[in-house]
Design a protein around this motif. Structure first.
Motif, PDB file in Angstrom:
ATOM      1  N   PRO A  58       9.324   3.689  22.290  1.00 46.44           N
ATOM      2  CA  PRO A  58       8.364   4.092  21.247  1.00 46.44           C
ATOM      3  C   PRO A  58       7.034   3.355  21.354  1.00 46.44           C
ATOM      4  CG  PRO A  58      10.534   3.757  20.309  1.00 46.44           C
ATOM      5  CD  PRO A  58      10.589   3.256  21.700  1.00 46.44           C
ATOM      6  N   ILE A  59       7.066   2.069  21.789  1.00 40.50           N
ATOM      7  CA  ILE A  59       5.813   1.319  21.918  1.00 40.50           C
ATOM      8  C   ILE A  59       4.950   1.924  23.016  1.00 40.50           C
ATOM      9  CG2 ILE A  59       4.859  -0.918  22.569  1.00 40.50           C
ATOM     10  CD1 ILE A  59       7.230  -2.231  21.226  1.00 40.50           C
ATOM     11  N   VAL A  60       5.553   2.258  24.167  1.00 45.35           N
ATOM     12  CA  VAL A  60       4.802   2.859  25.274  1.00 45.35           C
ATOM     13  C   VAL A  60       4.200   4.190  24.853  1.00 45.35           C
ATOM     14  CG1 VAL A  60       5.017   3.816  27.596  1.00 45.35           C
ATOM     15  CG2 VAL A  60       6.140   1.676  27.037  1.00 45.35           C
ATOM     16  N   VAL A  61       4.999   5.023  24.185  1.00 45.30           N
ATOM     17  CA  VAL A  61       4.507   6.333  23.725  1.00 45.30           C
ATOM     18  C   VAL A  61       3.332   6.145  22.774  1.00 45.30           C
ATOM     19  CG1 VAL A  61       5.112   8.365  22.395  1.00 45.30           C
ATOM     20  CG2 VAL A  61       6.716   7.468  24.072  1.00 45.30           C
ATOM     21  N   LEU A  62       3.429   5.170  21.887  1.00 50.03           N
ATOM     22  CA  LEU A  62       2.355   4.924  20.924  1.00 50.03           C
ATOM     23  C   LEU A  62       1.075   4.506  21.630  1.00 50.03           C
ATOM     24  CD1 LEU A  62       1.466   4.683  17.994  1.00 50.03           C
ATOM     25  CD2 LEU A  62       2.319   2.345  17.991  1.00 50.03           C
ATOM     26  N   VAL A  63       1.216   3.617  22.653  1.00 49.09           N
ATOM     27  CA  VAL A  63       0.033   3.178  23.408  1.00 49.09           C
ATOM     28  C   VAL A  63      -0.626   4.353  24.116  1.00 49.09           C
ATOM     29  CG1 VAL A  63      -0.722   1.764  25.345  1.00 49.09           C
ATOM     30  CG2 VAL A  63       0.852   0.820  23.656  1.00 49.09           C
ATOM     31  N   VAL A  64       0.157   5.230  24.737  1.00 50.97           N
ATOM     32  CA  VAL A  64      -0.382   6.399  25.437  1.00 50.97           C
ATOM     33  C   VAL A  64      -1.139   7.298  24.467  1.00 50.97           C
ATOM     34  CG1 VAL A  64       0.238   8.485  26.698  1.00 50.97           C
ATOM     35  CG2 VAL A  64       1.326   6.318  27.267  1.00 50.97           C
ATOM     36  N   ILE A  65      -0.551   7.519  23.289  1.00 45.57           N
ATOM     37  CA  ILE A  65      -1.214   8.380  22.298  1.00 45.57           C
ATOM     38  C   ILE A  65      -2.545   7.776  21.883  1.00 45.57           C
ATOM     39  CG2 ILE A  65      -1.033   9.260  19.941  1.00 45.57           C
ATOM     40  CD1 ILE A  65       1.962   9.536  20.398  1.00 45.57           C
ATOM     41  N   ILE A  66      -2.565   6.460  21.669  1.00 45.32           N
ATOM     42  CA  ILE A  66      -3.823   5.792  21.273  1.00 45.32           C
ATOM     43  C   ILE A  66      -4.876   5.944  22.367  1.00 45.32           C
ATOM     44  CG2 ILE A  66      -4.843   3.552  20.773  1.00 45.32           C
ATOM     45  CD1 ILE A  66      -2.236   2.786  19.408  1.00 45.32           C
ATOM     46  N   LEU A  67      -4.479   5.758  23.638  1.00 47.32           N
ATOM     47  CA  LEU A  67      -5.432   5.903  24.741  1.00 47.32           C
ATOM     48  C   LEU A  67      -5.988   7.323  24.827  1.00 47.32           C
ATOM     49  CD1 LEU A  67      -3.670   3.790  27.526  1.00 47.32           C
ATOM     50  CD2 LEU A  67      -5.663   3.166  26.155  1.00 47.32           C
ATOM     51  N   ILE A  68      -5.121   8.313  24.611  1.00 43.99           N
ATOM     52  CA  ILE A  68      -5.578   9.711  24.659  1.00 43.99           C
ATOM     53  C   ILE A  68      -6.602   9.966  23.564  1.00 43.99           C
ATOM     54  CG2 ILE A  68      -4.836  12.091  24.341  1.00 43.99           C
ATOM     55  CD1 ILE A  68      -2.239  11.352  25.745  1.00 43.99           C
ATOM     56  N   VAL A  69      -6.302   9.455  22.357  1.00 42.19           N
ATOM     57  CA  VAL A  69      -7.244   9.642  21.246  1.00 42.19           C
ATOM     58  C   VAL A  69      -8.583   8.987  21.565  1.00 42.19           C
ATOM     59  CG1 VAL A  69      -7.684   9.053  18.848  1.00 42.19           C
ATOM     60  CG2 VAL A  69      -5.440   9.868  19.533  1.00 42.19           C
ATOM     61  N   ILE A  70      -8.557   7.787  22.133  1.00 41.60           N
ATOM     62  CA  ILE A  70      -9.801   7.090  22.486  1.00 41.60           C
ATOM     63  C   ILE A  70     -10.570   7.870  23.541  1.00 41.60           C
ATOM     64  CG2 ILE A  70     -10.713   5.002  23.561  1.00 41.60           C
ATOM     65  CD1 ILE A  70      -8.462   3.467  22.209  1.00 41.60           C
ATOM     66  N   CYS A  71      -9.853   8.398  24.531  1.00 38.27           N
ATOM     67  CA  CYS A  71     -10.510   9.176  25.594  1.00 38.27           C
ATOM     68  C   CYS A  71     -11.215  10.407  25.027  1.00 38.27           C
ATOM     69  CB  CYS A  71      -9.482   9.579  26.657  1.00 38.27           C
ATOM     70  SG  CYS A  71      -8.929   8.210  27.683  1.00 38.27           S
ATOM     71  N   PHE A  72     -10.553  11.115  24.148  1.00 35.60           N
ATOM     72  CA  PHE A  72     -11.153  12.308  23.565  1.00 35.60           C
ATOM     73  C   PHE A  72     -12.390  11.947  22.746  1.00 35.60           C
ATOM     74  CE2 PHE A  72      -7.204  14.697  24.390  1.00 35.60           C
ATOM     75  CZ  PHE A  72      -7.779  15.819  24.956  1.00 35.60           C
ATOM     76  N   LYS A  73     -12.328  10.808  22.043  1.00 36.98           N
ATOM     77  CA  LYS A  73     -13.497  10.406  21.253  1.00 36.98           C
ATOM     78  C   LYS A  73     -14.655   9.952  22.144  1.00 36.98           C
ATOM     79  CE  LYS A  73     -11.186   9.140  16.984  1.00 36.98           C
ATOM     80  NZ  LYS A  73     -10.963   8.078  15.962  1.00 36.98           N
ATOM     81  N   GLN A  74     -14.360   9.245  23.255  1.00 33.66           N
ATOM     82  CA  GLN A  74     -15.397   8.760  24.160  1.00 33.66           C
ATOM     83  C   GLN A  74     -15.863   9.838  25.135  1.00 33.66           C
ATOM     84  OE1 GLN A  74     -16.777   5.813  23.925  1.00 33.66           O
ATOM     85  NE2 GLN A  74     -15.479   5.239  22.176  1.00 33.66           N
ATOM     86  N   ARG A  75     -15.018  10.876  25.309  1.00 34.83           N
ATOM     87  CA  ARG A  75     -15.331  12.002  26.213  1.00 34.83           C
ATOM     88  C   ARG A  75     -15.569  11.522  27.656  1.00 34.83           C
ATOM     89  NH1 ARG A  75     -16.346  16.581  23.425  1.00 34.83           N
ATOM     90  NH2 ARG A  75     -16.662  16.357  21.163  1.00 34.83           N
ATOM     91  N   LYS A  76     -14.751  10.618  28.109  1.00 40.37           N
ATOM     92  CA  LYS A  76     -14.884  10.166  29.485  1.00 40.37           C
ATOM     93  C   LYS A  76     -13.590   9.516  29.943  1.00 40.37           C
ATOM     94  CE  LYS A  76     -16.953   5.779  28.038  1.00 40.37           C
ATOM     95  NZ  LYS A  76     -18.099   4.878  28.224  1.00 40.37           N
ATOM     96  N   PHE A  77     -13.480   9.443  31.290  1.00 40.14           N
ATOM     97  CA  PHE A  77     -12.392   8.727  31.956  1.00 40.14           C
ATOM     98  C   PHE A  77     -11.026   9.323  31.673  1.00 40.14           C
ATOM     99  CE2 PHE A  77     -15.448   5.879  33.241  1.00 40.14           C
ATOM    100  CZ  PHE A  77     -16.095   5.246  32.191  1.00 40.14           C
ATOM    101  N   CYS A  78     -10.962  10.524  31.130  1.00 41.81           N
ATOM    102  CA  CYS A  78      -9.647  11.046  30.781  1.00 41.81           C
ATOM    103  C   CYS A  78      -9.137  12.037  31.793  1.00 41.81           C
ATOM    104  CB  CYS A  78      -9.680  11.683  29.407  1.00 41.81           C
ATOM    105  SG  CYS A  78      -9.860  10.453  28.116  1.00 41.81           S
ATOM    106  N   PHE A  79      -9.882  13.110  31.983  1.00 41.79           N
ATOM    107  CA  PHE A  79      -9.366  14.167  32.838  1.00 41.79           C
ATOM    108  C   PHE A  79     -10.454  14.573  33.838  1.00 41.79           C
ATOM    109  CE2 PHE A  79      -7.439  14.520  28.685  1.00 41.79           C
ATOM    110  CZ  PHE A  79      -6.118  14.364  29.031  1.00 41.79           C
ATOM    111  N   ALA A  80     -10.055  14.721  35.062  1.00 38.38           N
ATOM    112  CA  ALA A  80     -10.998  15.222  36.064  1.00 38.38           C
ATOM    113  C   ALA A  80     -11.253  16.698  35.833  1.00 38.38           C
ATOM    114  CB  ALA A  80     -10.436  14.998  37.478  1.00 38.38           C
ATOM    115  N   PRO A  81     -12.489  17.188  36.015  1.00 33.52           N
ATOM    116  CA  PRO A  81     -12.745  18.614  35.782  1.00 33.52           C
ATOM    117  C   PRO A  81     -11.984  19.474  36.762  1.00 33.52           C
ATOM    118  CG  PRO A  81     -14.635  17.581  36.819  1.00 33.52           C
ATOM    119  CD  PRO A  81     -13.711  16.478  36.456  1.00 33.52           C
ATOM    120  N   SER A  82     -11.547  20.599  36.287  1.00 31.51           N
ATOM    121  CA  SER A  82     -10.771  21.517  37.123  1.00 31.51           C
ATOM    122  C   SER A  82     -11.679  22.228  38.100  1.00 31.51           C
ATOM    123  CB  SER A  82     -10.056  22.521  36.226  1.00 31.51           C
ATOM    124  OG  SER A  82      -9.430  23.484  37.001  1.00 31.51           O
TER     125      SER A  82
END
Length: 515
Positions: free
Chosen positions: A355-379
């Protein structure tokens, strides 16, 4: 003097201690143990003369202040004595009391008189408790849940006594009955019964039969301990450290007791313990029967015993060499549903970490979406598999212009793209100037040699200007001009972004940049 008179006289003495009041004190009821001595007291402080004597109720006077009368009529009283220490007192003394001395005796001192009952008590034998006539002694044997009648007999008592029952010093009031006393000479015999259904808890208890009703003689107690026999109470357990089934029992009697352990309803060799390390049984029902002279008790383990699970790991084989399978360390899971502490600890650790790992991943995803960078390479492709073109931003125009492998062409910006123009020379000729980089690119290769590096001087700052500051008029149009940059990806060579793109993966791309 009766009781009321005594109370009144005592009250007067207490209230008026300094007033002399005439008081008659007659005899009181007096019991005595057979063979003992009794004194019946009689006094009258106001006696000034008259009769002072003793008589037995219904009979003639047998004594006065001078002593016991003599003669055949007074034979019963010959052992009695008179004590008259003063004119106001006359006491009757009865030594070596016997049953024949019992009676109601009256003292008279003019003008008062009073009477009292004299009794002789005899202590009988200790009460005896029997079961069905058996008085073999203590302890007395009873059987659990079997109704039993016990009898208590008290013999040789005078007067007749009553009986009471006690269990561990607690009086028993149910199941008790008493027979009428039976006289025998000067004494009486009293019998009573107790009907009870003993339990296991009564084993080794103390049962008592007590006499009551005598004043001088203390209560006599007959007691015994109970031996309540009961069938075994059985408990079957499994000892993990020794892999042994154990059978225990609480029973009475324990002599000739027999233990039998059953595996899947099959009796094993009689005994209290049985090793359980044979996997051939699989998950096994375990039961234990214990038998004594009263009956058989049984207990079945609530869960089946299952063999200890094991895991094996096959070693890889090389060529013709075959490695023996190596047994990995087995979890210390011993029986079905029973896991060793270290396995429990591992499960708990995993349950906490995941559960701790899952929580950390979710937090990182939320931060990435807010910062709009470093998350997903463009298709690279859109829907339907269409390859998407990369569009460089205008802010990166200078970087793009200075990249190798770029061919520049300039045209007037309007709605439809036009073919690149070649800037006119200062003389107005459309003739290609030496070093001009506007030459078309070669198929499958790089632009012509003159196009490497910066454009020729005459082409810089397009549209070209005349020395007098006017625009060249060789077909060029005034206004804002843009440079169309065409990226030529060459197989095996990095493009301007430092990544390798193959021709079939990404075609030539264009970008319009304000210059």
């Amino acid at each position: 003097m009766n009781g009321l008179q005594k109370v009144v006289a005592l009250t007067v003495l207490l209230v008026f201690p300094f007033v002399s009041v005439a008081v008659f004190v007659g005899p009181i009821d007096t019991p005595v143990l057979q063979g003992g001595t009794a004194t019946l007291r009689c006094s009258n402080s106001d006696f000034s003369g008259g009769v002072r004597q003793w008589r037995e109720e219904g009979k003639t006077t047998f004594a006065d202040q001078n002593g016991i009368f003599v003669g055949d009529t007074f034979t019963k009283y010959q052992d009695f004595q008179i004590s008259a220490p003063s004119a106001t007192q006359i006491d009757l003394i009865i030594p070596s009391a016997k049953v024949a001395d019992e009676g109601t005796y009256e003292c008279e001192m003019t003008p008062d008189k009073g009477s009292a009952v004299f009794t002789v008590e005899i202590q009988g034998s200790t009460p005896i408790i029997t079961v069905d006539g058996d008085s073999s002694g203590s302890p007395i044997i009873l059987t659990e849940d079997v109704e039993t009648t016990l009898r208590c007999t008290a013999t040789g008592y005078r007067p007749a006594v009553n009986l009471e029952w006690y269990m561990n010093n607690v009086k028993i009031t149910t199941g008790v009955s008493e027979d009428s006393p039976i006289g025998s000479g000067d004494t009486f015999e009293t019998s009573g019964t107790l009907t009870m259904t003993p339990t296991k808890d009564d084993n080794e208890g103390s049962l008592e039969c007590r006499t009551t009703g005598q004043q001088v003689v203390p209560d006599q107690i007959g007691s015994l301990s109970l031996n309540v026999q009961f069938k075994p109470r059985v408990k079957v357990t499994y000892e993990f450290t020794t892999s042994t089934i154990l059978c225990s029992a609480d029973a009475n009697p324990v002599t000739s007791i027999q233990y039998v352990i059953f595996l899947n309803d099959t009796a094993q060799t009689p005994g209290q313990s049985l090793p359980f390390n044979n996997a051939e049984y699989g998950c096994t029902r375990v039961k234990c029967d214990v038998t004594n002279s009263v009956g058989t008790g049984t207990d079945t383990r609530s869960e089946e015993l299952c063999p200890e699970p094991s895991t094996t790991t096959e070693m890889p084989t090389t060529g013709a060499t075959t490695m023996s399978p190596t047994t990995t360390s087995k979890p210390t899971t011993t029986m079905k549903g029973e896991i060793a502490p270290q396995v429990n600890a591992a499960v708990i650790a995993v349950a906490v970490i995941i559960p701790i790992v899952v929580l950390v991943v979710i937090i990182l995803i939320v931060i990435c979406f807010k910062q709009r960078k470093f998350c997903f390479a463009p298709s690279k492709t859109g829907s339907g598999g269409t390859i998407l073109k990369k569009q460089p931003s205008a802010s990166n125009a200078d970087m793009i212009r200075n990249q190798p492998e770029v061919r520049q062409s300039v045209h007037k910006y309007d709605d439809e793209p036009k073919k690149p123009r070649i800037p006119r020379s200062s003389t107005g000729n459309s003739k290609k100037q030496p070093g001009n980089d506007a030459a078309p690119r070669q198929s499958g290769g790089s632009p012509v040699e003159g196009n490497r590096g910066s454009p020729v001087e005459g082409n810089r700052g397009y549209p070209a200007e005349n020395p007098d500051g006017r625009n060249q008029d060789g077909g060029g149009q005034g206004g804002v001009n843009y440079a169309d940059l065409e990226f030529q990806n060459r197989q095996g060579d990095p493009n301007g972004h430092g990544q390798i793109h193959y021709p079939e993966e990404e075609p030539t791309q264009y970008a319009s940049i304000l210059v």
